[in-house]
Design an enzyme around this catalytic site. Structure first.
Site, PDB file in Angstrom:
ATOM      1  N   PRO A  87       0.836  -1.213   0.000  1.00 41.27           N
ATOM      2  CG  PRO A  87      -0.692  -1.544   1.709  1.00 41.27           C
ATOM      3  CD  PRO A  87       0.622  -2.030   1.201  1.00 41.27           C
ATOM      4  CB  CYS A  88       0.730   4.391  -1.864  1.00 38.45           C
ATOM      5  SG  CYS A  88       1.534   6.008  -1.915  1.00 38.45           S
ATOM      6  CD  GLN A  89       1.141   2.462   5.646  1.00 39.38           C
ATOM      7  OE1 GLN A  89       2.261   2.030   5.797  1.00 39.38           O
ATOM      8  NE2 GLN A  89       0.225   2.388   6.591  1.00 39.38           N
ATOM      9  CG  ASN A 130       2.308   1.764  -4.427  1.00 35.31           C
ATOM     10  OD1 ASN A 130       1.331   2.497  -4.402  1.00 35.31           O
ATOM     11  ND2 ASN A 130       2.862   1.274  -3.324  1.00 35.31           N
TER      12      ASN A 130
END
Length: 425
Positions: free
Chosen positions: A76-78, A116
């Protein structure tokens, strides 16, 4: 036969694994997934049905992995909220990316492939990607980031994603070329972007459509009749049309359809001009949130009964009155379909939030795309078992990867690792 062992982190329903296995097979190399991890129970269910293995859950609880040559992750792109505080880079501690670097430190696989969203490329003005690159390179890996569009890899979908590839103690030259592809789904022109995917006949949405899907995917008679009324029964004009309340162009709005009450021609004209004019800078810099007074509306819609028309639109809930200013009430999620894709073009990006509301006019039916058609847009074979709940299947497919693209990336990455690093049978 040579064999690659790999781990599959943030595995979802297994798209990256499937693509990697296809890539290895195409190179006459056996592959074995020795470990997988996915926190979502619905995704784990689909993964188990297709691969016979149930991924473990939270990656933060993983303490030990089997030996492996490749690490795969659709992480996930946090947000790296502290970017720029240390040597110009953010602090990865506390993020899920830190879990990946922790495992890289422990096992030093020969290579990795990460996938991503496109936004990672420019996230936080490029600091997030710079952070990732810094953390990867200081561990001895090369670092390449490719922006690739699924439409350039034999899939009829305008989908751009970022692919990060690294090889341990190497400086590889990949034949992949970053390319955002077509500006939109109506301007697709196939190009040769990979050694493995030369230019060929372009694939369109029509190539992935089912001939006779179940009736449950048909749009409601009320919705179809409203569309027929707008297009004078010529439903071929639906191709490429959006259903959206805060844009003009090739769009249908809720007031055109009469979703909250049928509108007069004057009411429709006012709303259409409102949408066009409120985005003009003459009324301020705001975009979709702009509110206009009656006097401002009168500057582009002169009518002796303007107040009555505005009151009627407020009553029907097409407009909202706030401090004597008017604002359109967006009804986008009330549409059965938000976009009708053109069978002769490519699709817009399949996304988790509304993959269940992509529509098509095909074989004289106005309907939604089926989950199987969504899977085909992503390159999944028809043998792949989808979730039995349609809405969950749509969501999972929107979150998944395009098989063809990952396969192309994996083929090049596999060829760049030392042959003697692979185990043999």
């Amino acid at each position: 036969m040579q064999k690659i062992q790999f781990v599959d982190l943030f595995s979802g329903i297994g798209g990256i694994r499937l693509a990697f296995e296809q890539a290895a097979d195409s190179l006459n190399i056996e592959s074995e997934c020795v470990f997988s991890s996915e926190i979502n129970s619905d995704a784990r269910l689909v993964y188990e049905k297709n691969f016979g293995q149930t991924p473990l859950g939270d990656i933060r609880l993983i303490e030990k992995l089997p030996e492996h040559e490749f690490l795969l992750a659709g992480f996930p792109c946090q947000s790296f909220s502290h970017a720029g505080k240390k040597e110009g880079f953010g602090d990865t501690r506390g993020t899920l990316f830190f879990e990946i670097t922790r495992l890289l430190d422990s096992y030093k696989p020969q290579a990795f492939i990460f996938e991503n969203v496109r936004g990672l490329y420019n996230h936080d003005r490029g600091q997030t990607l710079a952070t990732i690159k810094h953390e990867i390179k200081k561990r001895g890996y090369s670092f390449d980031a490719f922006l690739l569009n699924s439409a350039n890899f034999g899939l009829p979908q305008n989908r751009v994603r970022i692919y990060l590839v690294g090889i341990l103690n190497a400086s590889p030259n990949f034949k992949l070329i970053s390319d955002l592809g077509p500006k939109d789904s109506h301007s697709y022109n196939p190009q040769q972007l990979s050694l493995f995917y030369p230019t060929k006949k372009s694939v369109t949405v029509g190539d992935i459509l089912e001939e006779n899907p179940e009736e449950k995917y048909d749009c409601s008679p009320e919705f179809v009749n409203a569309l027929k009324r707008i297009f004078n029964n010529d439903l071929n004009r639906l191709h490429g049309v959006r259903l959206i309340d805060y844009r003009g162009g090739n769009s249908i709005h809720s007031w055109d359809l009469g979703l909250r009450g049928e509108c007069s021609s004057e009411e429709i004209e006012l709303m259409n001009r409102f949408i066009l004019k409120r985005r003009n800078k003459e009324f301020g810099q705001e975009q979709d949130g702009k509110l206009l007074t009656q006097e401002q509306i009168a500057s582009f819609f002169e009518h002796s009964e303007l107040r009555e028309i505005l009151n009627s639109l407020v009553t029907k809930k097409y407009l909202k009155l706030i401090n004597n200013k008017y604002k359109p009430l967006s009804g986008n999620f009330s549409f059965e379909v938000y976009k009708f894709i053109d069978p002769n073009k490519i699709s817009v990006t399949l996304v988790a939030s509304d993959a269940n509301r992509l529509g098509v006019y095909h074989n004289h039916r106005v309907r939604r795309l089926t989950p199987r058609e969504g899977a085909r847009l992503q390159g999944f074979p028809d043998s792949f078992i989808l979730h039995h709940n349609d809405n969950k299947a749509y969501y999972q497919l929107g979150n998944s990867v395009s098989i063809n693209v990952v396969k192309a990336v994996a083929q090049e990455a596999i060829m760049k690792i030392p042959i003697n690093s692979l185990c043999t049978r």
